[in-house]
Write a protein that holds these residues in place. Structure first.
Motif, PDB file in Angstrom:
ATOM      1  N   HIS A 288      55.988  41.757  42.539  1.00 53.96           N
ATOM      2  CA  HIS A 288      54.653  42.102  42.105  1.00 53.96           C
ATOM      3  C   HIS A 288      53.771  42.304  43.336  1.00 53.96           C
ATOM      4  O   HIS A 288      53.694  41.439  44.187  1.00 53.96           O
ATOM      5  N   PRO A 289      53.153  43.481  43.483  1.00 58.37           N
ATOM      6  CA  PRO A 289      52.335  43.686  44.680  1.00 58.37           C
ATOM      7  C   PRO A 289      51.044  42.882  44.585  1.00 58.37           C
ATOM      8  O   PRO A 289      50.149  43.216  43.829  1.00 58.37           O
ATOM      9  N   THR A 290      51.003  41.839  45.296  1.00 61.59           N
ATOM     10  CA  THR A 290      49.811  40.999  45.266  1.00 61.59           C
ATOM     11  C   THR A 290      48.656  41.807  45.837  1.00 61.59           C
ATOM     12  O   THR A 290      48.798  42.426  46.880  1.00 61.59           O
ATOM     13  N   LEU A 291      47.577  41.835  45.126  1.00 61.64           N
ATOM     14  CA  LEU A 291      46.433  42.612  45.598  1.00 61.64           C
ATOM     15  C   LEU A 291      45.890  41.955  46.858  1.00 61.64           C
ATOM     16  O   LEU A 291      45.915  40.743  47.014  1.00 61.64           O
ATOM     17  N   LYS A 292      45.422  42.805  47.714  1.00 65.32           N
ATOM     18  CA  LYS A 292      44.938  42.322  49.009  1.00 65.32           C
ATOM     19  C   LYS A 292      43.850  41.275  48.793  1.00 65.32           C
ATOM     20  O   LYS A 292      42.913  41.482  48.037  1.00 65.32           O
ATOM     21  N   ARG A 293      44.013  40.185  49.462  1.00 62.67           N
ATOM     22  CA  ARG A 293      43.054  39.097  49.322  1.00 62.67           C
ATOM     23  C   ARG A 293      41.704  39.496  49.905  1.00 62.67           C
ATOM     24  O   ARG A 293      41.621  39.909  51.036  1.00 62.67           O
ATOM     25  N   ARG A 294      40.698  39.371  49.093  1.00 63.67           N
ATOM     26  CA  ARG A 294      39.350  39.677  49.588  1.00 63.67           C
ATOM     27  C   ARG A 294      38.757  38.406  50.159  1.00 63.67           C
ATOM     28  O   ARG A 294      39.190  37.301  49.848  1.00 63.67           O
ATOM     29  N   LYS A 295      37.785  38.645  50.957  1.00 65.37           N
ATOM     30  CA  LYS A 295      37.052  37.529  51.544  1.00 65.37           C
ATOM     31  C   LYS A 295      36.463  36.704  50.411  1.00 65.37           C
ATOM     32  O   LYS A 295      35.993  37.254  49.422  1.00 65.37           O
ATOM     33  N   MET A 296      36.526  35.420  50.496  1.00 63.32           N
ATOM     34  CA  MET A 296      35.959  34.521  49.492  1.00 63.32           C
ATOM     35  C   MET A 296      36.650  34.679  48.135  1.00 63.32           C
ATOM     36  O   MET A 296      36.067  34.438  47.113  1.00 63.32           O
ATOM     37  N   HIS A 297      37.859  35.125  48.166  1.00 55.72           N
ATOM     38  CA  HIS A 297      38.530  35.324  46.894  1.00 55.72           C
ATOM     39  C   HIS A 297      38.760  33.975  46.222  1.00 55.72           C
ATOM     40  O   HIS A 297      39.279  33.054  46.831  1.00 55.72           O
ATOM     41  N   THR A 298      38.389  33.909  44.964  1.00 56.05           N
ATOM     42  CA  THR A 298      38.396  32.611  44.291  1.00 56.05           C
ATOM     43  C   THR A 298      39.349  32.557  43.113  1.00 56.05           C
ATOM     44  O   THR A 298      39.148  31.800  42.173  1.00 56.05           O
ATOM     45  N   GLY A 299      40.362  33.400  43.126  1.00 51.46           N
ATOM     46  CA  GLY A 299      41.257  33.369  41.975  1.00 51.46           C
ATOM     47  C   GLY A 299      42.613  33.931  42.300  1.00 51.46           C
ATOM     48  O   GLY A 299      42.966  34.137  43.450  1.00 51.46           O
ATOM     49  N   VAL A 300      43.376  34.169  41.241  1.00 58.02           N
ATOM     50  CA  VAL A 300      44.712  34.725  41.377  1.00 58.02           C
ATOM     51  C   VAL A 300      44.691  36.074  40.675  1.00 58.02           C
ATOM     52  O   VAL A 300      44.160  36.179  39.571  1.00 58.02           O
ATOM     53  N   ASP A 301      45.233  37.098  41.314  1.00 57.86           N
ATOM     54  CA  ASP A 301      45.244  38.430  40.711  1.00 57.86           C
ATOM     55  C   ASP A 301      46.630  38.802  40.210  1.00 57.86           C
ATOM     56  O   ASP A 301      47.615  38.627  40.908  1.00 57.86           O
ATOM     57  N   TYR A 302      46.649  39.329  39.002  1.00 58.59           N
ATOM     58  CA  TYR A 302      47.897  39.822  38.424  1.00 58.59           C
ATOM     59  C   TYR A 302      47.731  41.312  38.184  1.00 58.59           C
ATOM     60  O   TYR A 302      46.979  41.695  37.284  1.00 58.59           O
ATOM     61  N   GLY A 303      48.401  42.153  38.987  1.00 59.61           N
ATOM     62  CA  GLY A 303      48.385  43.577  38.703  1.00 59.61           C
ATOM     63  C   GLY A 303      49.186  43.798  37.442  1.00 59.61           C
ATOM     64  O   GLY A 303      50.313  43.329  37.351  1.00 59.61           O
ATOM     65  N   ALA A 304      48.595  44.455  36.461  1.00 61.31           N
ATOM     66  CA  ALA A 304      49.301  44.665  35.192  1.00 61.31           C
ATOM     67  C   ALA A 304      48.726  45.910  34.534  1.00 61.31           C
ATOM     68  O   ALA A 304      47.575  46.264  34.785  1.00 61.31           O
ATOM     69  N   PRO A 305      49.527  46.585  33.726  1.00 65.72           N
ATOM     70  CA  PRO A 305      49.023  47.790  33.067  1.00 65.72           C
ATOM     71  C   PRO A 305      47.814  47.477  32.188  1.00 65.72           C
ATOM     72  O   PRO A 305      47.755  46.406  31.578  1.00 65.72           O
ATOM     73  N   THR A 306      46.863  48.403  32.156  1.00 65.62           N
ATOM     74  CA  THR A 306      45.711  48.268  31.270  1.00 65.62           C
ATOM     75  C   THR A 306      46.215  48.045  29.851  1.00 65.62           C
ATOM     76  O   THR A 306      47.143  48.726  29.419  1.00 65.62           O
ATOM     77  N   GLY A 307      45.610  47.087  29.171  1.00 66.71           N
ATOM     78  CA  GLY A 307      46.004  46.830  27.791  1.00 66.71           C
ATOM     79  C   GLY A 307      46.949  45.646  27.642  1.00 66.71           C
ATOM     80  O   GLY A 307      47.149  45.152  26.537  1.00 66.71           O
ATOM     81  N   THR A 308      47.538  45.176  28.759  1.00 66.14           N
ATOM     82  CA  THR A 308      48.422  44.013  28.678  1.00 66.14           C
ATOM     83  C   THR A 308      47.645  42.824  28.102  1.00 66.14           C
ATOM     84  O   THR A 308      46.512  42.574  28.495  1.00 66.14           O
ATOM     85  N   SER A 309      48.274  42.112  27.183  1.00 70.40           N
ATOM     86  CA  SER A 309      47.594  40.976  26.541  1.00 70.40           C
ATOM     87  C   SER A 309      47.348  39.841  27.524  1.00 70.40           C
ATOM     88  O   SER A 309      48.193  39.538  28.355  1.00 70.40           O
TER      89      SER A 309
END
Ligand SMILES: [Zn+2]
Length: 438
Positions: A288-309
């Motif tokens: 899973h391509p982890t999205l580039k960490r932004r400064k002050m990032h405060t969470g976990v990102d899950y790249g997923a197709p639009t509409g995924t539950s």
């Protein structure tokens, strides 16, 4: 209302497509030109008598017949679907009558997408019919000596084997399972087994290993399903060692999976807020391509197709459901203990503020609203208003078996360990008799 399989479930049964081809060949095996050798073997094994009958010289020139293939249509009755597929009305009625006489065919479970096959002569007489219930069960309808249609339920004989499936992660867990020739369903079952301990998107690393002791169901050496997981272990760089055992308690309340200490695998918090198999499988089975960490990032990102539950990680109450600046469409849920979860950039919100939600309840859909470069779910956990690492939450303490049941659990665990050690091992796609238990 018959239950409709969701898209996820449909994905899980894609091997059925291959199987359906086999079924079709099974049914019309002797008639098709492109006959595949393996299918003929299966066919021979189960329908030897029929093959003989079908290949025997016909006493008189047989009437030409066509093969029809159809499926139950949405919003159309069973008989309507038969007729739409080209079966003459009176013949469709006779098939329904034959299925009713058979006694076990349950019309209330017929659902859109169910397949059926029929052979109809040029003069409009149905000679054979098959209705597919699932990959192992179908109904055959044929004419008896009195020329009456007779239905018969056919359940293909399966073999159950206890074995250990073991492997190492190369790119993703999902891919490692598929590479061994196992079904997506196994990956789903294992992800589910570890869902309170491992986030298969964020925490899986190359070189991680797993050993799953389970029951595998085959038909003619082809894997068709899995039974219970008796025990499973995952060893990872990020996850550490996680191991669980099935406990067969007399009391339903205590039946389930436990770690070696007798603590329930089930916990207060699910590790991932969405179906991780969908996430990992939708990226060409790569990591899973982890999205580039932004400064002050405060969470976990899950790249997923639009509409995924997106689901709630724990029981709680919705405290926010709507726009929230850069978060876009966001849901916040309070879980007590000062704990709050947030789900951001959603394309759709399916809950309302103040509403109670249950663990795993679908609350929204992945999107790219707010400050988001692409569709993804931004998930965060907060304790008393402060961002915390979901891995480090320590309120996830689970229920421990009562002292009175601990002895029985330890005994069963020992038995499972012994069987686990003795069971044949599937490694790199081959079954070997070797103990890998340590
Ligand atoms: Zn984020």
């Amino acid at each position: 209302m018959p239950r409709r399989p969701d898209r996820y479930e449909e994905e899980l049964v894609t091997p059925q497509r291959t199987w359906l081809r086999h079924m079709l060949l099974l049914f019309f095996g002797g008639l098709l030109v492109a006959v595949d050798v393996k299918v003929v073997e299966i066919y021979k094994a189960h329908k030897e008598a029929e093959i003989a009958a079908m290949t025997a010289p016909a006493p008189e020139p047989p009437e030409r017949a066509k093969m029809l293939r159809g499926e139950i249509e949405r919003g159309v009755s069973v008989i309507g679907s038969f007729v739409d597929a080209g079966i003459p009305n009176d013949q469709a009625n006779s098939v329904i009558a034959a299925l009713r006489r058979e006694g076990t065919f349950d019309f209330t479970t017929c659902r859109p997408g169910d397949r059926f096959y029929a052979q109809v002569t040029d003069s409009g007489k149905l000679t054979r019919f098959a209705y597919i219930i699932n990959r192992l069960t179908h109904y055959n309808v044929q004419r008896n000596a009195e020329d009456t249609l007779v239905a018969e339920r056919v359940v293909l004989p399966t073999d159950k084997t206890e074995l250990v499936i073991t492997g190492a992660i190369e790119s993703s867990f999902y891919k490692s399972i598929l590479d061994m020739g196992e079904l997506t369903k196994l990956a789903a079952n294992v992800v589910r087994f570890f869902e309170y301990d491992i986030d298969f998107v964020q925490e899986v690393r190359k070189g991680d290993t797993y050993r799953i002791f389970l029951e595998r169901i085959t038909f003619q050496d082809e894997v068709v399903d899995y039974g219970r997981i008796f025990a499973a272990e995952y060893k990872g760089e990020e996850t550490g060692r996680v191991r669980g055992y099935w406990f067969e308690s007399d009391s339903e309340k205590w039946r389930g999976y436990y770690n070696e200490k007798g603590q329930q695998m089930k916990k207060f918090l699910l590790r991932a807020p969405l179906d991780v198999l969908r996430v990992t499988s939708s990226f060409g089975m790569r990591f899973h391509p982890t999205l580039k960490r932004r400064k002050m990032h405060t969470g976990v990102d899950y790249g997923a197709p639009t509409g995924t539950s997106v689901w709630a990680v724990a029981d709680g109450r919705v405290t926010h459901a709507g726009r929230a600046g850069g978060y876009g469409n966001m849901i916040a849920i309070s879980h007590g203990f000062g704990l709050e979860s947030r789900y951001a950039h959603l394309s759709r919100i399916l809950v309302k503020r103040g509403q109670s939600v249950r663990q795993r309840q679908i609350i929204g859909r992945v999107g790219a609203t707010g400050r988001a470069t692409g569709p993804h779910l931004h998930f965060e956990l907060r304790k008393n208003g402060r961002y915390i690492n979901p891995r480090k939450v320590d309120i996830g303490t689970s229920v421990t078996l009562p002292a009175g049941l601990m002895g029985e659990f330890k005994k069963q665990m020992k038995q499972i360990n012994e069987a686990w050690e003795a069971a044949p091992v599937l490694k790199d796609g081959k079954v070997r008799r070797e103990g890998v238990f340590k």
